[in-house]
Design a protein around this motif. Structure first.
Motif, PDB file in Angstrom:
ATOM      1  N   GLN A  52      43.684  27.944  54.632  1.00 40.56           N
ATOM      2  CA  GLN A  52      43.841  29.461  54.224  1.00 40.56           C
ATOM      3  C   GLN A  52      41.947  29.559  53.385  1.00 40.56           C
ATOM      4  N   GLN A  53      42.512  30.593  53.042  1.00 43.16           N
ATOM      5  CA  GLN A  53      41.747  31.011  52.206  1.00 43.16           C
ATOM      6  C   GLN A  53      42.343  31.032  50.517  1.00 43.16           C
ATOM      7  N   ASP A  54      43.817  31.786  50.747  1.00 40.65           N
ATOM      8  CA  ASP A  54      44.415  32.489  50.117  1.00 40.65           C
ATOM      9  C   ASP A  54      46.020  31.642  50.783  1.00 40.65           C
ATOM     10  N   ILE A  55      46.963  31.804  49.042  1.00 37.84           N
ATOM     11  CA  ILE A  55      48.487  32.254  49.790  1.00 37.84           C
ATOM     12  C   ILE A  55      48.957  32.626  48.671  1.00 37.84           C
ATOM     13  N   ALA A  56      49.219  33.895  48.796  1.00 38.69           N
ATOM     14  CA  ALA A  56      49.739  34.570  47.788  1.00 38.69           C
ATOM     15  C   ALA A  56      51.206  34.827  47.446  1.00 38.69           C
ATOM     16  N   ILE A  57      52.127  33.788  46.533  1.00 34.67           N
ATOM     17  CA  ILE A  57      53.333  34.147  46.565  1.00 34.67           C
ATOM     18  C   ILE A  57      53.915  34.042  44.827  1.00 34.67           C
ATOM     19  N   ALA A  58      55.113  34.433  44.942  1.00 32.97           N
ATOM     20  CA  ALA A  58      55.802  34.512  43.652  1.00 32.97           C
ATOM     21  C   ALA A  58      57.180  34.689  43.459  1.00 32.97           C
ATOM     22  N   GLY A  93      61.361  35.056  41.578  1.00 39.14           N
ATOM     23  CA  GLY A  93      62.532  35.185  40.550  1.00 39.14           C
ATOM     24  C   GLY A  93      61.527  35.997  39.425  1.00 39.14           C
ATOM     25  N   PRO A  94      61.193  35.761  38.626  1.00 31.55           N
ATOM     26  CA  PRO A  94      60.854  36.437  37.542  1.00 31.55           C
ATOM     27  C   PRO A  94      59.416  36.711  37.559  1.00 31.55           C
ATOM     28  N   ASN A  95      58.583  36.198  38.571  1.00 34.71           N
ATOM     29  CA  ASN A  95      57.261  36.536  38.767  1.00 34.71           C
ATOM     30  C   ASN A  95      56.801  37.294  39.597  1.00 34.71           C
ATOM     31  N   ALA A  96      58.360  37.710  40.732  1.00 36.32           N
ATOM     32  CA  ALA A  96      58.183  38.596  41.763  1.00 36.32           C
ATOM     33  C   ALA A  96      57.684  39.603  41.619  1.00 36.32           C
ATOM     34  N   ILE A  97      57.653  40.613  40.186  1.00 39.45           N
ATOM     35  CA  ILE A  97      57.068  41.506  40.387  1.00 39.45           C
ATOM     36  C   ILE A  97      55.655  42.045  40.444  1.00 39.45           C
ATOM     37  N   HIS A  98      55.220  40.092  40.353  1.00 36.41           N
ATOM     38  CA  HIS A  98      53.794  40.451  40.020  1.00 36.41           C
ATOM     39  C   HIS A  98      53.503  39.784  41.347  1.00 36.41           C
ATOM     40  N   TYR A  99      52.275  39.894  41.883  1.00 31.45           N
ATOM     41  CA  TYR A  99      51.170  39.445  42.841  1.00 31.45           C
ATOM     42  C   TYR A  99      51.100  37.510  43.616  1.00 31.45           C
ATOM     43  N   MET A 100      51.465  37.502  41.983  1.00 33.98           N
ATOM     44  CA  MET A 100      50.704  35.452  42.256  1.00 33.98           C
ATOM     45  C   MET A 100      51.904  35.258  41.424  1.00 33.98           C
ATOM     46  N   GLY A 101      52.342  34.085  41.608  1.00 35.64           N
ATOM     47  CA  GLY A 101      53.155  33.186  41.210  1.00 35.64           C
ATOM     48  C   GLY A 101      52.316  32.946  39.907  1.00 35.64           C
ATOM     49  N   SER A 102      51.044  32.131  40.177  1.00 40.67           N
ATOM     50  CA  SER A 102      50.160  32.006  38.506  1.00 40.67           C
ATOM     51  C   SER A 102      48.970  32.010  38.574  1.00 40.67           C
ATOM     52  N   SER A 103      48.919  32.342  37.238  1.00 44.43           N
ATOM     53  CA  SER A 103      47.866  33.139  36.969  1.00 44.43           C
ATOM     54  C   SER A 103      46.451  32.286  37.054  1.00 44.43           C
ATOM     55  N   GLY A 104      46.442  31.085  37.031  1.00 47.31           N
ATOM     56  CA  GLY A 104      45.720  29.833  36.790  1.00 47.31           C
ATOM     57  C   GLY A 104      45.048  29.232  38.125  1.00 47.31           C
ATOM     58  N   VAL A 105      45.180  27.778  38.379  1.00 48.44           N
ATOM     59  CA  VAL A 105      44.391  27.411  39.886  1.00 48.44           C
ATOM     60  C   VAL A 105      45.055  26.106  39.802  1.00 48.44           C
ATOM     61  N   VAL A 122      61.081  35.909  46.554  1.00 42.64           N
ATOM     62  CA  VAL A 122      60.433  35.086  47.189  1.00 42.64           C
ATOM     63  C   VAL A 122      60.100  36.289  47.921  1.00 42.64           C
ATOM     64  N   HIS A 123      58.230  36.785  47.433  1.00 39.90           N
ATOM     65  CA  HIS A 123      56.622  37.471  48.749  1.00 39.90           C
ATOM     66  C   HIS A 123      56.199  35.771  48.747  1.00 39.90           C
ATOM     67  N   VAL A 124      55.718  35.807  50.273  1.00 42.98           N
ATOM     68  CA  VAL A 124      54.684  35.319  50.781  1.00 42.98           C
ATOM     69  C   VAL A 124      53.769  36.342  51.027  1.00 42.98           C
ATOM     70  N   SER A 167      57.964  47.865  44.623  1.00 43.15           N
ATOM     71  CA  SER A 167      58.063  47.620  43.659  1.00 43.15           C
ATOM     72  C   SER A 167      59.314  48.994  43.747  1.00 43.15           C
ATOM     73  N   LYS A 168      60.345  47.823  42.553  1.00 42.56           N
ATOM     74  CA  LYS A 168      61.131  49.106  42.607  1.00 42.56           C
ATOM     75  C   LYS A 168      61.647  48.257  40.976  1.00 42.56           C
ATOM     76  N   LEU A 169      61.820  49.318  39.656  1.00 51.72           N
ATOM     77  CA  LEU A 169      62.091  49.220  38.599  1.00 51.72           C
ATOM     78  C   LEU A 169      63.286  48.316  38.704  1.00 51.72           C
ATOM     79  N   GLY A 170      63.556  47.662  37.628  1.00 49.40           N
ATOM     80  CA  GLY A 170      64.665  46.339  37.203  1.00 49.40           C
ATOM     81  C   GLY A 170      64.852  45.834  38.448  1.00 49.40           C
ATOM     82  N   VAL A 171      64.200  45.124  39.523  1.00 52.30           N
ATOM     83  CA  VAL A 171      65.042  44.862  41.120  1.00 52.30           C
ATOM     84  C   VAL A 171      63.311  43.727  41.022  1.00 52.30           C
ATOM     85  N   GLY A 172      61.799  44.166  41.007  1.00 55.94           N
ATOM     86  CA  GLY A 172      60.556  43.772  41.975  1.00 55.94           C
ATOM     87  C   GLY A 172      60.063  44.060  42.453  1.00 55.94           C
TER      88      GLY A 172
END
Length: 406
Positions: free
Chosen positions: A214-220, A222-234, A249-251, A373-378
């Motif tokens: 992998q180069q990376d996996i962007a997954i988010a 539930g409440p973080n689904a509005i974001h591209y990645m579920g964590s901003s850390g490593v 969930v999006h992957v 994205s959709k307002l109020g949905v994610g």
């Protein structure tokens, strides 16, 4: 199973084409500088010409070494190429260049080789600017004993790599088939009680067993689904929150399989039963990408035309576009005003952006993507890898189910 491969003779053909383009640009030589080691985002140009990547990890410079995890090819327009590597321990004899030189101080070794080859007073193009560091240039000049000026030449390899050969297309088809297995394993693990990390781990086991990394996996989710990645850390995925029924969930996963990339995205809802707003979002993300792909007319459509087609669809269907301020907390679309990019030995250019005038031609391979994205949905993410044909476009990732909900 017999795996696809690039014939040896194709590497010399590629180098000869690079020489010709350099000569037409008034250059006397190219230096192709590559970063690989423990990263995979910047090896493509060197790998394309030599079948070589450094195996040593990228580590800080010391007095005795520099540019670990890097390598350089000196390609004169008249004369034999010289490959310089920080690490030479290749048990499979993959390298397709005869003159290979080990240099513990890679930058200094490159400077000395340029001097020995009589190129310091000539016009030299640099390919690989994104990974050629100031520290490397300082050591190179010290070894050369004089200032060295490189001219930007990244466009030469971008141009050469854009149109794929039949053997490259076979490699990319295979990568897409492995990508399907990778995505299927990841999505199958998106069940109640698992974390994003559990799903990522399930996918990576399949990827590694099939010759990919992998180069990376962007997954988010539930409440973080509005974001591209579920964590901003490593790492970039959440390993603490358990998935719950109804979580969106999006992957998006990407990386090389035997050098050539797979890169696509899928979305779902844990339990497979989206509510009305989630279903509209999931269906919309798929419809947008297939609408963009349907607009590909080889020899006529420009990359910017696909961008215009995508933004027009978003506006017409009530979704936030790249210039909208109406997508609540998610500003990813403004940070990434794009609907995809070329794909091959990396995440390549050109990009599907507003001002890219490159005309799409047969045998280009493109990843078409959007986080919608959709307002109020994610947000939902969808992406397909596409081979441009004489007639239009073939979706290489079509075997991977795009509808994963009831």
């Amino acid at each position: 199973m017999t795996l696809p491969n690039i014939p040896d003779a194709e590497f010399e053909t590629r180098r000869e084409r690079a020489r010709q383009m350099a000569k037409e640009a008034g250059l006397d030589a190219l230096v192709i500088w590559s970063r690989s080691g423990n990263s995979v985002e910047a090896y493509g140009d060197l790998f394309y010409l030599t079948n070589f990547v450094s195996l040593f990890p990228c580590v800080p410079d010391r007095k005795t070494w520099s540019s670990r995890g890097h390598a350089a090819l000196i390609l004169p327009v008249d004369g034999a190429p010289v490959l310089l590597t920080d690490y030479l321990d290749d048990p499979e004899d993959r390298i397709k260049v005869t003159d290979v030189r080990f240099a513990l101080d890679l930058a200094a070794g490159t400077g000395k080789a340029l001097a020995d080859m009589g190129l310091l007073d000539r016009r030299i193009g640099m390919v690989g600017m994104m990974s050629y560091l100031v520290s490397a240039h300082q050591r190179l000049e010290a070894a050369a004993g004089r200032p060295v000026a490189f001219e930007s030449a990244d466009h030469i390899l971008e141009h050469l790599r854009l149109i794929k050969s039949p053997s490259e297309i076979a490699m990319l088809r295979h990568s897409a088939s492995v990508g399907k297995k990778w995505m299927d394993a990841t999505m199958a693990a998106l069940v109640e009680g698992n974390t994003e990390g559990d799903a990522v781990g399930a996918g990576l086991a399949v990827l590694a067993a099939n010759g990919g990394t992998q180069q990376d996996i962007a997954i988010a989710s539930g409440p973080n689904a509005i974001h591209y990645m579920g964590s901003s850390g490593v790492p970039h995925w959440n390993v603490q929150r358990a998935l719950e029924p109804g979580d969106l969930v999006h992957v998006d996963l990407w990386g090389p399989v035997f050098g050539y990339y797979t890169d696509f995205a899928r979305s779902t809802v844990v339990g497979g039963k989206p509510d009305g707003g989630q279903k509209e979002l999931l269906e919309g993300s798929c419809a947008l990408i297939h609408h963009i792909i349907a607009g590909i007319e080889p020899g006529k459509t420009r990359f910017c035309d696909l961008y215009t087609r995508g933004t027009a669809w978003l506006d017409a269907n009530g979704f936030a576009n790249h210039k909208s301020t109406a997508d609540e907390t998610n500003n990813f679309s403004q940070q990434f005003p794009c609907f995809g990019h070329a794909i091959g030995l990396g995440i390549d250019g050109p990009w599907i952006v507003e001002d890219e005038q490159t005309v799409i031609q047969p045998n280009m391979t493109i990843a078409v993507e959007a986080l919608v994205s959709k307002l109020g949905v994610g947000a939902a993410n969808y992406e397909e890898d596409v081979l441009v044909t004489d007639e239009g476009a073939e979706i290489l990732t079509s075997a991977c189910d795009g509808v994963r909900w009831g």
